[in-house]
Scaffold this active site. Structure first.
Site, mmCIF file in Angstrom:
data_model
loop_
_atom_site.group_PDB
_atom_site.id
_atom_site.type_symbol
_atom_site.label_atom_id
_atom_site.label_comp_id
_atom_site.label_asym_id
_atom_site.label_seq_id
_atom_site.Cartn_x
_atom_site.Cartn_y
_atom_site.Cartn_z
ATOM 1 N N GLY A 186 -67.081 36.592 -34.345
ATOM 2 C CA GLY A 186 -68.059 37.940 -34.363
ATOM 3 C C GLY A 186 -67.809 39.043 -35.252
ATOM 4 N N SER A 210 -66.132 31.501 -36.890
ATOM 5 C CA SER A 210 -67.176 31.313 -35.511
ATOM 6 C C SER A 210 -67.359 29.659 -35.357
ATOM 7 C CB SER A 210 -68.778 31.557 -35.778
ATOM 8 O OG SER A 210 -69.143 30.591 -36.652
ATOM 9 N N CYS A 211 -67.878 29.272 -34.065
ATOM 10 C CA CYS A 211 -67.803 28.053 -33.582
ATOM 11 C C CYS A 211 -68.636 27.107 -34.568
ATOM 12 C CB CYS A 211 -68.544 28.031 -32.117
ATOM 13 S SG CYS A 211 -69.901 29.009 -31.993
ATOM 14 N N ASN A 212 -69.502 27.666 -35.066
ATOM 15 C CA ASN A 212 -70.707 26.976 -35.789
ATOM 16 C C ASN A 212 -69.959 26.615 -37.321
ATOM 17 O OD1 ASN A 212 -73.145 26.218 -34.898
ATOM 18 N ND2 ASN A 212 -73.255 28.537 -34.828
ATOM 19 N N ARG A 272 -77.751 27.290 -29.470
ATOM 20 C CA ARG A 272 -78.006 27.551 -28.186
ATOM 21 C C ARG A 272 -78.417 29.017 -27.832
ATOM 22 N NH1 ARG A 272 -74.889 31.567 -28.848
ATOM 23 N NH2 ARG A 272 -72.809 31.678 -28.090
ATOM 24 N N HIS A 285 -74.027 31.585 -41.386
ATOM 25 C CA HIS A 285 -73.105 30.441 -41.056
ATOM 26 C C HIS A 285 -72.633 29.479 -41.979
ATOM 27 C CE1 HIS A 285 -76.085 31.226 -37.767
ATOM 28 N NE2 HIS A 285 -74.957 31.001 -37.038
ATOM 29 N N GLY A 286 -73.477 28.910 -42.919
ATOM 30 C CA GLY A 286 -72.828 28.109 -43.997
ATOM 31 C C GLY A 286 -71.982 28.911 -45.036
ATOM 32 N N HIS A 309 -74.456 23.752 -29.760
ATOM 33 C CA HIS A 309 -75.316 23.952 -30.902
ATOM 34 C C HIS A 309 -75.431 22.480 -31.460
ATOM 35 C CE1 HIS A 309 -74.412 28.143 -30.934
ATOM 36 N NE2 HIS A 309 -73.014 27.931 -31.191
ATOM 37 N N GLN A 357 -69.894 25.306 -28.039
ATOM 38 C CA GLN A 357 -69.594 26.812 -28.795
ATOM 39 C C GLN A 357 -68.438 27.602 -27.964
ATOM 40 O OE1 GLN A 357 -72.382 25.879 -26.981
ATOM 41 N NE2 GLN A 357 -72.449 27.527 -25.395
HETATM 42 P P1 NAD Z 1 -67.399 37.914 -23.977
HETATM 43 O O1 NAD Z 1 -68.479 38.906 -23.849
HETATM 44 O O2 NAD Z 1 -67.684 36.709 -23.064
HETATM 45 O O3 NAD Z 1 -66.016 38.311 -23.617
HETATM 46 C C1 NAD Z 1 -65.424 39.478 -24.068
HETATM 47 C C2 NAD Z 1 -64.413 40.232 -23.427
HETATM 48 O O4 NAD Z 1 -64.171 41.445 -24.152
HETATM 49 C C3 NAD Z 1 -65.229 40.947 -22.142
HETATM 50 O O5 NAD Z 1 -64.382 40.422 -20.929
HETATM 51 C C4 NAD Z 1 -65.252 42.425 -22.304
HETATM 52 O O6 NAD Z 1 -65.193 43.004 -21.390
HETATM 53 C C5 NAD Z 1 -64.102 42.541 -22.834
HETATM 54 N N1 NAD Z 1 -64.327 43.900 -24.038
HETATM 55 C C6 NAD Z 1 -65.401 44.761 -24.035
HETATM 56 N N2 NAD Z 1 -65.142 45.654 -24.844
HETATM 57 C C7 NAD Z 1 -63.697 45.334 -25.425
HETATM 58 C C8 NAD Z 1 -62.880 46.359 -26.365
HETATM 59 N N3 NAD Z 1 -63.040 47.362 -26.956
HETATM 60 N N4 NAD Z 1 -61.716 45.553 -26.464
HETATM 61 C C9 NAD Z 1 -60.994 44.427 -26.131
HETATM 62 N N5 NAD Z 1 -61.991 43.842 -25.137
HETATM 63 C C10 NAD Z 1 -63.213 44.270 -24.646
HETATM 64 O O7 NAD Z 1 -67.334 37.351 -25.221
HETATM 65 P P2 NAD Z 1 -67.048 35.747 -26.245
HETATM 66 O O8 NAD Z 1 -67.986 35.036 -26.038
HETATM 67 O O9 NAD Z 1 -65.636 35.559 -25.570
HETATM 68 O O10 NAD Z 1 -66.842 36.398 -27.381
HETATM 69 C C11 NAD Z 1 -65.401 36.964 -28.124
HETATM 70 C C12 NAD Z 1 -65.677 36.679 -29.532
HETATM 71 O O11 NAD Z 1 -65.500 35.428 -29.722
HETATM 72 C C13 NAD Z 1 -66.675 37.385 -30.355
HETATM 73 O O12 NAD Z 1 -66.239 37.652 -31.385
HETATM 74 C C14 NAD Z 1 -67.660 36.128 -30.577
HETATM 75 O O13 NAD Z 1 -68.608 36.375 -31.500
HETATM 76 C C15 NAD Z 1 -66.661 35.095 -30.758
HETATM 77 N N6 NAD Z 1 -67.134 33.710 -30.236
HETATM 78 C C16 NAD Z 1 -67.754 33.463 -29.289
HETATM 79 C C17 NAD Z 1 -68.252 32.126 -29.013
HETATM 80 C C18 NAD Z 1 -69.154 31.964 -27.812
HETATM 81 O O14 NAD Z 1 -69.820 30.939 -27.673
HETATM 82 N N7 NAD Z 1 -69.133 32.744 -26.531
HETATM 83 C C19 NAD Z 1 -67.930 30.897 -29.826
HETATM 84 C C20 NAD Z 1 -67.057 31.487 -30.766
HETATM 85 C C21 NAD Z 1 -66.461 32.801 -31.262
#
Ligand code: NAD
Length: 411
Positions: free
Chosen positions: A180, A209-211, A238, A263-264, A289, A373
């Site tokens: 992210g 990222s996952c993709n 998704r 993504h690419g 996805h 993902q």
């Molecule tokens: P999420 O919302 O499920 O979890 C994030 C957590 O961080 C929550 O518990 C939230 O309370 C906490 N948080 C909020 N503010 C914060 C701060 N300032 N410092 C630290 N923690 C804080 O999010 P996620 O889906 O776990 O995504 C986390 C990262 O992983 C993002 O960068 C996302 O793009 C990436 N990501 C997500 C996925 C997915 O499918 N969910 C896949 C790959 C990568």
């Protein structure tokens, strides 16, 4: 025929269906010379004997008889954070020293149950005190957690990176962000098969990222074989994670009106040599996805459809199954298969490729793959820790070790 043969021959026998790719064999697991593990499908009953050997030899090979434990903090215990915590905790060369929550919400119970020390995401005394009022033991604020850590895995929701990064740098520890965040913020990105070496001993990185991780898993082996690669792909994404109630669409197909999608091109942050563009659409599903990929191989590539499949079959964290033979023709069945495997949350760390959706026509390769993902990036985070800490320079050895320890949880 890959897994499909084993799968169809044991239809109706759940125990035999629970097969998992183990990235090492019992004989040539991990040796001091860094033997590249062979990739075989093992019935789950064989996991334990293999895994014990991996741990024993890894300790002997790399720590001269002493297992050095890397202290890992997780900042943000949400979808990705809770999964990374479990994947780290089961490795014998690292431990979770604490996870953060912003407030005493429901994820705290899971952390307590797993035995992970709970910290507050902030140092504010009132916010820390709120945990005790809700009945949770809070060990302090983020600064106290960082002070005890060697490396922090930032799993905050995204776009919080710059602010958090300055805290990690002030604490003088290594840091890993997730997809992210932008590459420009971290200056380094990571995928195990693409650029482990470049990340060795770096101050910090970003697990893509996952993709992007999914694209790398199948494109990097192809690039390594061919020496050049030009790719056009469409990400069918998704709409939301299963635990997410805020995102959509729920009744539309939503194109990403930024062309190309990120993504690419993001693949080029870990493998700049691959020429790649992507389009993306979001669809009303929560579970996976799907990527629709067209890759142009160079003249004289020497590959056939079958040898491309063999190449991927020999690559870690790629699962190939035949849809027609197994009945796994949609992401729904892929996820049901993953739930049958029994990993926590029904995770599938591997990229799923449909054998009968792969075709090479001249220099043009067409294929589909599915990405869970929430979980494909999880083992990547473990390998990234070893890269930053400089404790394992061979990505294949790290991948084998990571995957064997995770597999051991579900024997
Ligand atoms: P999420 O919302 O499920 O979890 C994030 C957590 O961080 C929550 O518990 C939230 O309370 C906490 N948080 C909020 N503010 C914060 C701060 N300032 N410092 C630290 N923690 C804080 O999010 P996620 O889906 O776990 O995504 C986390 C990262 O992983 C993002 O960068 C996302 O793009 C990436 N990501 C997500 C996925 C997915 O499918 N969910 C896949 C790959 C990568």
């Amino acid at each position: 025929m890959f897994l499909s043969r084993a799968f169809s021959s044991c239809a109706g026998n759940l125990e035999l269906m629970l097969i998992e790719r183990v990235t090492t064999s019992s004989e040539d697991a991990i040796t001091p010379s860094g033997v590249v593990p062979s990739h075989q499908w093992f019935p789950s009953s064989l996991w334990s004997s293999t895994i014990g050997k991996v741990h024993l030899e890894y300790a002997g090979a790399h720590q001269t008889g002493r297992i050095v434990t890397i202290k890992v903090a997780i900042n943000g215990y949400g979808t990705i954070g809770k999964r990374v915590a479990d994947a780290v905790a089961c490795q014998d060369d690292m431990e979770i020293i604490g996870v953060t929550k912003t407030r005493p919400a429901f994820g705290c119970d899971l952390a307590v149950r797993k035995g992970y020390p709970l910290y507050c995401t902030f140092d504010d005394a009132d916010r820390i005190a709120a945990f005790a009022k809700a009945g949770y033991e809070c060990h302090g604020g983020l600064s106290e957690l960082l002070a005890a850590a060697d490396v922090v895995v930032d799993c905050s929701p995204g776009k919080m990176g710059a602010d958090n990064k300055s805290k990690y740098q002030a604490a003088g520890i290594k840091w890993i962000f997730q997809g992210g965040e932008k590459h420009a913020m971290t200056g380094m990105s990571y995928t195990s098969c693409a650029n482990h070496t470049e990340n060795l001993n770096a101050e910090g990185t970003r697990v893509v990222s996952c993709n992007t991780t999914g694209l790398s898993r199948t494109l990097v082996p192809l690039y390594n074989h061919c020496g050049s690669l030009s790719v056009e792909c469409t990400m069918i994404r998704r709409a939301a994670d299963p635990g997410d109630s805020k995102k959509g669409p729920i009744n539309a197909i939503k194109p990403v009106l930024k062309v190309p999608s990120h993504h690419g091109p993001d693949v080029m942050t870990v493998k700049p040599e691959i020429e790649i563009n992507s389009l993306a659409v979001a669809v009303p599903t929560t579970i996976m996805h799907v990527h629709s990929i067209v890759a142009t191989l160079p003249e004289g590539h020497g590959l056939t459809t079958e040898s491309v499949l063999e190449l991927w079959n020999a690559s870690p964290r790629v699962v190939i199954m035949n849809g027609a033979e197994t009945g796994i023709t949609t992401t729904a069945e892929v996820m049901e298969f993953a739930r049958d495997m029994g990993r926590t949350w029904g995770d599938l760390h591997e990229i799923f490729v449909w054998e009968d959706g792969v075709k090479l026509v001249g220099n043009t390769l067409y294929y589909f793959q599915a990405i869970h993902q929430e979980s494909d990036v999880i083992p990547e985070n473990v390998d990234a820790i070893r890269a930053l800490m400089g404790t394992e320079s061979d990505w294949k050895v790290s991948v084998a070790k990571t995957d064997a320890a995770i597999a051991a949880l579900f024997e």
